[in-house]
Design a protein around this motif. Structure first.
Motif, PDB file in Angstrom:
ATOM      1  N   HIS A  35       0.846  -1.197   0.000  1.00 28.71           N
ATOM      2  CA  HIS A  35       0.000   0.000   0.000  1.00 28.71           C
ATOM      3  C   HIS A  35       0.880   1.245   0.000  1.00 28.71           C
ATOM      4  O   HIS A  35       1.732   1.400   0.869  1.00 28.71           O
ATOM      5  CB  HIS A  35      -0.931   0.022   1.224  1.00 28.71           C
ATOM      6  CG  HIS A  35      -1.938  -1.068   1.209  1.00 28.71           C
ATOM      7  ND1 HIS A  35      -1.838  -2.161   2.047  1.00 28.71           N
ATOM      8  CD2 HIS A  35      -3.044  -1.264   0.455  1.00 28.71           C
ATOM      9  CE1 HIS A  35      -2.857  -2.977   1.812  1.00 28.71           C
ATOM     10  NE2 HIS A  35      -3.596  -2.463   0.849  1.00 28.71           N
ATOM     11  N   TYR A  36       0.649   2.102  -0.967  1.00 21.34           N
ATOM     12  CA  TYR A  36       1.449   3.325  -1.056  1.00 21.34           C
ATOM     13  C   TYR A  36       0.957   4.362  -0.047  1.00 21.34           C
ATOM     14  O   TYR A  36      -0.180   4.329   0.403  1.00 21.34           O
ATOM     15  CB  TYR A  36       1.406   3.897  -2.474  1.00 21.34           C
ATOM     16  CG  TYR A  36       0.027   4.158  -3.026  1.00 21.34           C
ATOM     17  CD1 TYR A  36      -0.649   5.337  -2.734  1.00 21.34           C
ATOM     18  CD2 TYR A  36      -0.594   3.227  -3.852  1.00 21.34           C
ATOM     19  CE1 TYR A  36      -1.920   5.579  -3.247  1.00 21.34           C
ATOM     20  CE2 TYR A  36      -1.854   3.463  -4.370  1.00 21.34           C
ATOM     21  CZ  TYR A  36      -2.509   4.643  -4.065  1.00 21.34           C
ATOM     22  OH  TYR A  36      -3.756   4.887  -4.574  1.00 21.34           O
ATOM     23  N   LYS A  39       0.336   9.134  -3.777  1.00 22.05           N
ATOM     24  CA  LYS A  39       0.202   8.934  -5.217  1.00 22.05           C
ATOM     25  C   LYS A  39       0.090  10.302  -5.860  1.00 22.05           C
ATOM     26  O   LYS A  39      -0.655  11.165  -5.378  1.00 22.05           O
ATOM     27  CB  LYS A  39      -1.044   8.104  -5.552  1.00 22.05           C
ATOM     28  CG  LYS A  39      -1.283   7.954  -7.042  1.00 22.05           C
ATOM     29  CD  LYS A  39      -2.569   7.196  -7.343  1.00 22.05           C
ATOM     30  CE  LYS A  39      -2.802   7.105  -8.833  1.00 22.05           C
ATOM     31  NZ  LYS A  39      -4.063   6.413  -9.147  1.00 22.05           N
ATOM     32  N   ILE A  41      -0.097  12.323  -9.852  1.00 22.91           N
ATOM     33  CA  ILE A  41      -0.355  12.155 -11.288  1.00 22.91           C
ATOM     34  C   ILE A  41       0.213  13.355 -12.025  1.00 22.91           C
ATOM     35  O   ILE A  41       0.165  14.487 -11.524  1.00 22.91           O
ATOM     36  CB  ILE A  41      -1.863  12.011 -11.548  1.00 22.91           C
ATOM     37  CG1 ILE A  41      -2.388  10.775 -10.830  1.00 22.91           C
ATOM     38  CG2 ILE A  41      -2.164  11.930 -13.042  1.00 22.91           C
ATOM     39  CD1 ILE A  41      -3.886  10.623 -10.867  1.00 22.91           C
ATOM     40  N   GLU A  61       2.638   8.841 -13.484  1.00 27.24           N
ATOM     41  CA  GLU A  61       2.202   8.455 -12.142  1.00 27.24           C
ATOM     42  C   GLU A  61       3.426   8.230 -11.270  1.00 27.24           C
ATOM     43  O   GLU A  61       4.451   7.741 -11.739  1.00 27.24           O
ATOM     44  CB  GLU A  61       1.375   7.164 -12.166  1.00 27.24           C
ATOM     45  CG  GLU A  61       0.004   7.315 -12.757  1.00 27.24           C
ATOM     46  CD  GLU A  61      -0.786   6.026 -12.661  1.00 27.24           C
ATOM     47  OE1 GLU A  61      -1.876   6.046 -12.073  1.00 27.24           O
ATOM     48  OE2 GLU A  61      -0.276   4.987 -13.160  1.00 27.24           O
ATOM     49  N   TRP A  62       3.268   8.550  -9.977  1.00 26.63           N
ATOM     50  CA  TRP A  62       4.355   8.372  -9.017  1.00 26.63           C
ATOM     51  C   TRP A  62       3.751   7.871  -7.713  1.00 26.63           C
ATOM     52  O   TRP A  62       2.876   8.509  -7.138  1.00 26.63           O
ATOM     53  CB  TRP A  62       5.059   9.707  -8.811  1.00 26.63           C
ATOM     54  CG  TRP A  62       6.118   9.749  -7.765  1.00 26.63           C
ATOM     55  CD1 TRP A  62       6.894   8.716  -7.327  1.00 26.63           C
ATOM     56  CD2 TRP A  62       6.534  10.906  -7.027  1.00 26.63           C
ATOM     57  NE1 TRP A  62       7.774   9.156  -6.363  1.00 26.63           N
ATOM     58  CE2 TRP A  62       7.575  10.506  -6.159  1.00 26.63           C
ATOM     59  CE3 TRP A  62       6.137  12.233  -7.018  1.00 26.63           C
ATOM     60  CZ2 TRP A  62       8.202  11.386  -5.301  1.00 26.63           C
ATOM     61  CZ3 TRP A  62       6.774  13.109  -6.158  1.00 26.63           C
ATOM     62  CH2 TRP A  62       7.796  12.686  -5.316  1.00 26.63           C
ATOM     63  N   PHE A  63       4.198   6.712  -7.258  1.00 27.47           N
ATOM     64  CA  PHE A  63       3.736   6.120  -6.006  1.00 27.47           C
ATOM     65  C   PHE A  63       4.904   6.096  -5.021  1.00 27.47           C
ATOM     66  O   PHE A  63       6.011   5.712  -5.392  1.00 27.47           O
ATOM     67  CB  PHE A  63       3.244   4.687  -6.225  1.00 27.47           C
ATOM     68  CG  PHE A  63       2.049   4.591  -7.122  1.00 27.47           C
ATOM     69  CD1 PHE A  63       0.768   4.632  -6.593  1.00 27.47           C
ATOM     70  CD2 PHE A  63       2.191   4.451  -8.497  1.00 27.47           C
ATOM     71  CE1 PHE A  63      -0.340   4.534  -7.410  1.00 27.47           C
ATOM     72  CE2 PHE A  63       1.092   4.360  -9.326  1.00 27.47           C
ATOM     73  CZ  PHE A  63      -0.182   4.408  -8.777  1.00 27.47           C
ATOM     74  N   TRP A  73      10.246   4.575  -4.381  1.00 29.72           N
ATOM     75  CA  TRP A  73       9.284   5.264  -5.241  1.00 29.72           C
ATOM     76  C   TRP A  73       9.061   4.354  -6.443  1.00 29.72           C
ATOM     77  O   TRP A  73       9.970   3.659  -6.882  1.00 29.72           O
ATOM     78  CB  TRP A  73       9.825   6.592  -5.741  1.00 29.72           C
ATOM     79  CG  TRP A  73      10.197   7.586  -4.691  1.00 29.72           C
ATOM     80  CD1 TRP A  73       9.906   7.547  -3.348  1.00 29.72           C
ATOM     81  CD2 TRP A  73      10.950   8.776  -4.897  1.00 29.72           C
ATOM     82  NE1 TRP A  73      10.421   8.642  -2.721  1.00 29.72           N
ATOM     83  CE2 TRP A  73      11.072   9.421  -3.647  1.00 29.72           C
ATOM     84  CE3 TRP A  73      11.534   9.371  -5.993  1.00 29.72           C
ATOM     85  CZ2 TRP A  73      11.748  10.620  -3.480  1.00 29.72           C
ATOM     86  CZ3 TRP A  73      12.207  10.567  -5.843  1.00 29.72           C
ATOM     87  CH2 TRP A  73      12.299  11.186  -4.599  1.00 29.72           C
TER      88      TRP A  73
END
Length: 194
Positions: A35-36, A39, A41, A61-63, A73
């Motif tokens: 689970h990030y 998040k 966009i 996208e970047w988590f 990341w």
């Protein structure tokens, strides 16, 4: 009339207020490995080192998984990173389909259609590449294609400094362009015998 109104309205008011006091609890299991914690966009981010901007990263996208045992990341779709020199000129650019950045190790992992352009105007293409910011090394153990002008160098694996100006290619091969010269075979073009 007032007593009747008080008798009917006041209990209704208390019943309505009691209805809203009811609380529900939901148990949620948070697994930091899957689970990030953030998040984003359409990201465009500047990254500094010792107070100096050194990189710009752009991604769809970047988590962020900063609570994982090994914080990282994750960029699942198309990532573009530029590295700047002290005058903010682009020294190198990295493009890949997917990328991971392991924050404690300061290690980038680029996966799929990795396309790197160096300040020396060389192009590096591979399917997997690592960039270790602590050791200032870029490396891969996969097929690599390095192009400069018409000269193509290939191999399985390579190691380089992070500016991609000094590198070694393992199990190497090369494609050297050969230009054919046309020869004149007519009588006028023949050289006389000695």
């Amino acid at each position: 009339m007032t007593t009747l109104l008080q008798t009917v309205v006041v209990p209704l008011f208390f019943l309505a207020s009691c209805h809203f006091d009811r609380k529900e609890f939901v148990n949620i299991v948070f697994d930091p490995e899957i689970h990030y914690t953030m998040k984003a966009i359409d990201v465009s981010k500047l990254v500094s080192d010792s107070g100096v901007v050194k990189y710009r990263a752009e991604a769809q996208e970047w988590f962020v998984f900063d609570k994982a045992n090994e914080p990282y990341w994750y960029f699942p779709e198309k990532v573009h990173i530029e590295k700047f020199d002290t005058l903010f000129r682009i020294e190198a650019s990295f493009d890949a389909d997917t990328a991971y950045y392991y924050t404690r190790q300061k290690l980038w992992k680029f996966i799929g259609n990795v396309d790197v352009r160096s300040v020396a105007d060389e192009r590096f293409e591979t399917s997997l590449m690592y960039w270790d910011q602590d050791t200032e090394k870029v490396y891969s153990d996969q097929f690599i294609r390095i192009t400069k002008n018409d000269f193509v160098n290939t191999g399985i694996g390579f190691e380089s400094n992070q500016t991609l100006t000094s590198y070694k290619i393992f199990n190497s091969g090369a494609i050297i362009p050969v230009r054919e010269e046309t020869r004149d075979t007519t009588e006028a073009g023949k050289t006389p015998p000695p």
